[in-house]
Enzyme design. Structure first.
Site, mmCIF file in Angstrom:
data_model
loop_
_atom_site.group_PDB
_atom_site.id
_atom_site.type_symbol
_atom_site.label_atom_id
_atom_site.label_comp_id
_atom_site.label_asym_id
_atom_site.label_seq_id
_atom_site.Cartn_x
_atom_site.Cartn_y
_atom_site.Cartn_z
ATOM 1 N N ASN A 95 16.548 -94.676 -80.057
ATOM 2 C CA ASN A 95 16.707 -94.674 -78.596
ATOM 3 C C ASN A 95 17.141 -93.299 -78.092
ATOM 4 O OD1 ASN A 95 16.275 -97.391 -77.137
ATOM 5 N ND2 ASN A 95 17.240 -97.958 -79.088
ATOM 6 N N ARG A 119 30.343 -100.600 -81.680
ATOM 7 C CA ARG A 119 31.802 -100.641 -81.579
ATOM 8 C C ARG A 119 32.168 -100.998 -80.142
ATOM 9 N NH1 ARG A 119 35.390 -98.702 -85.054
ATOM 10 N NH2 ARG A 119 33.754 -98.019 -86.462
ATOM 11 N N LEU A 120 33.181 -101.843 -79.969
ATOM 12 C CA LEU A 120 33.625 -102.167 -78.608
ATOM 13 C C LEU A 120 34.296 -100.946 -77.981
ATOM 14 C CD1 LEU A 120 35.155 -105.758 -78.971
ATOM 15 C CD2 LEU A 120 33.034 -105.107 -77.816
ATOM 16 N N ILE A 121 34.093 -100.778 -76.681
ATOM 17 C CA ILE A 121 34.716 -99.670 -75.959
ATOM 18 C C ILE A 121 36.089 -100.141 -75.450
ATOM 19 C CG2 ILE A 121 34.494 -98.117 -73.973
ATOM 20 C CD1 ILE A 121 32.368 -97.611 -76.123
ATOM 21 N N HIS A 181 20.811 -103.710 -75.519
ATOM 22 C CA HIS A 181 21.014 -104.761 -76.523
ATOM 23 C C HIS A 181 19.682 -105.478 -76.766
ATOM 24 C CE1 HIS A 181 23.298 -107.623 -78.870
ATOM 25 N NE2 HIS A 181 22.595 -108.578 -78.291
HETATM 26 C C1 GAR Z 1 18.857 -100.889 -80.828
HETATM 27 O O1 GAR Z 1 17.859 -101.841 -81.081
HETATM 28 C C2 GAR Z 1 19.897 -101.448 -79.889
HETATM 29 O O2 GAR Z 1 19.373 -102.380 -78.990
HETATM 30 C C3 GAR Z 1 20.880 -102.085 -80.834
HETATM 31 O O3 GAR Z 1 20.948 -101.199 -81.925
HETATM 32 C C4 GAR Z 1 19.672 -100.601 -82.100
HETATM 33 C C5 GAR Z 1 19.868 -99.122 -82.337
HETATM 34 O O4 GAR Z 1 18.656 -98.528 -82.715
HETATM 35 N N1 GAR Z 1 22.158 -102.264 -80.221
HETATM 36 C C6 GAR Z 1 22.931 -103.334 -80.393
HETATM 37 O O5 GAR Z 1 22.653 -104.251 -81.135
HETATM 38 C C7 GAR Z 1 24.213 -103.320 -79.559
HETATM 39 N N2 GAR Z 1 24.870 -104.571 -79.594
HETATM 40 P P1 GAR Z 1 18.484 -96.953 -82.715
HETATM 41 O O6 GAR Z 1 19.677 -96.359 -83.490
HETATM 42 O O7 GAR Z 1 17.195 -96.721 -83.448
HETATM 43 O O8 GAR Z 1 18.442 -96.483 -81.302
#
Ligand code: GAR
EC number: 2.1.2.2
Length: 196
Positions: free
Chosen positions: A17, A94-96, A112
């Site tokens: 991302n 991690r929670l903020i 998410h």
């Molecule tokens: C993403 O799919 C994001 O939606 C998820 O972690 C992944 C990170 O991917 N986040 C969560 O689950 C937050 N609760 P990336 O490191 O390739 O961007």
């Protein structure tokens, strides 16, 4: 010339991302500047990616701090030094805490991989498959003190086909994330990107 909105990316893992947001900026689709990476996992792939792009980073090991408040104080100092305006969580697992939340009220967003409020927390894609849902998706929301509970900003559905594996669903969801996150950030910062 308009000043670009200064954002920090918070990540713990792969950083796809982060790369998608960076690509949108390079393409001229997002009037922001990524000025800092914050990462709580020194070996994470995202750290190498940021380094390759010559992005400044604050990488820390939470185990070397007495508590969350202590490392969040260090993070806030870095954010101030880099004049960060928005915090974009991109796989920051991690929670903020209140130290950061109080400094950046309604300025911290998260992505998410489910249609919240369904399947918060870890392994949202696996949770959705286990529940047998026909539709899952992506949510972008403001961050509060809860686990994936803040006010929802944007959502996009992803159909779950029969027999789909976790890897297949994850790939489809990430494809959506990589478009939805940059365009949502652009909508949020639009009023700021036209200032002088
Ligand atoms: C993403 O799919 C994001 O939606 C998820 O972690 C992944 C990170 O991917 N986040 C969560 O689950 C937050 N609760 P990336 O490191 O390739 O961007």
């Amino acid at each position: 010339m308009s000043a670009k909105t200064r954002i920090a990316i918070f990540a713990s893992g792969t950083g796809s991302n982060y790369e998608a947001i960076d690509r949108a900026i390079q393409a001229g689709d997002l009037d922001a500047e990524i000025v800092l990476l914050v990462c709580d996992s020194p070996g994470a792939k995202v750290v190498a990616k940021a380094k390759k792009n010559q992005l400044a980073s604050f990488v820390f090991d939470p185990k070397t701090y007495p508590n969350k408040q202590a490392f969040e104080i260090d993070i806030v100092h870095k954010l101030k030094a880099y004049q960060v305006e928005w915090i974009v969580l991109a796989g920051y697992m991690r929670l903020i805490g209140p130290t950061l939340l109080n400094q950046y009220q309604r300025r911290i967003i998260n992505i998410h991989p489910s249609l919240l409020p369904a399947f918060p927390g870890l392994d949202a894609v696996g949770q959705a498959l286990d529940a047998g849902v026909k539709v899952s998706g992506v949510t972008i929301h403001y961050v509060d003190s809860g686990m994936d509970t803040g006010e929802i900003i944007a959502q996009e559905a992803v159909p779950v086909k029969p027999g789909m594996t976790k890897a297949e669903l994850q790939t489809l969801i990430q494809k959506v994330e990589h478009k939805l996150y940059p365009s949502t950030i652009q909508q949020l910062i639009l009023p700021e990107s036209i200032r002088l």
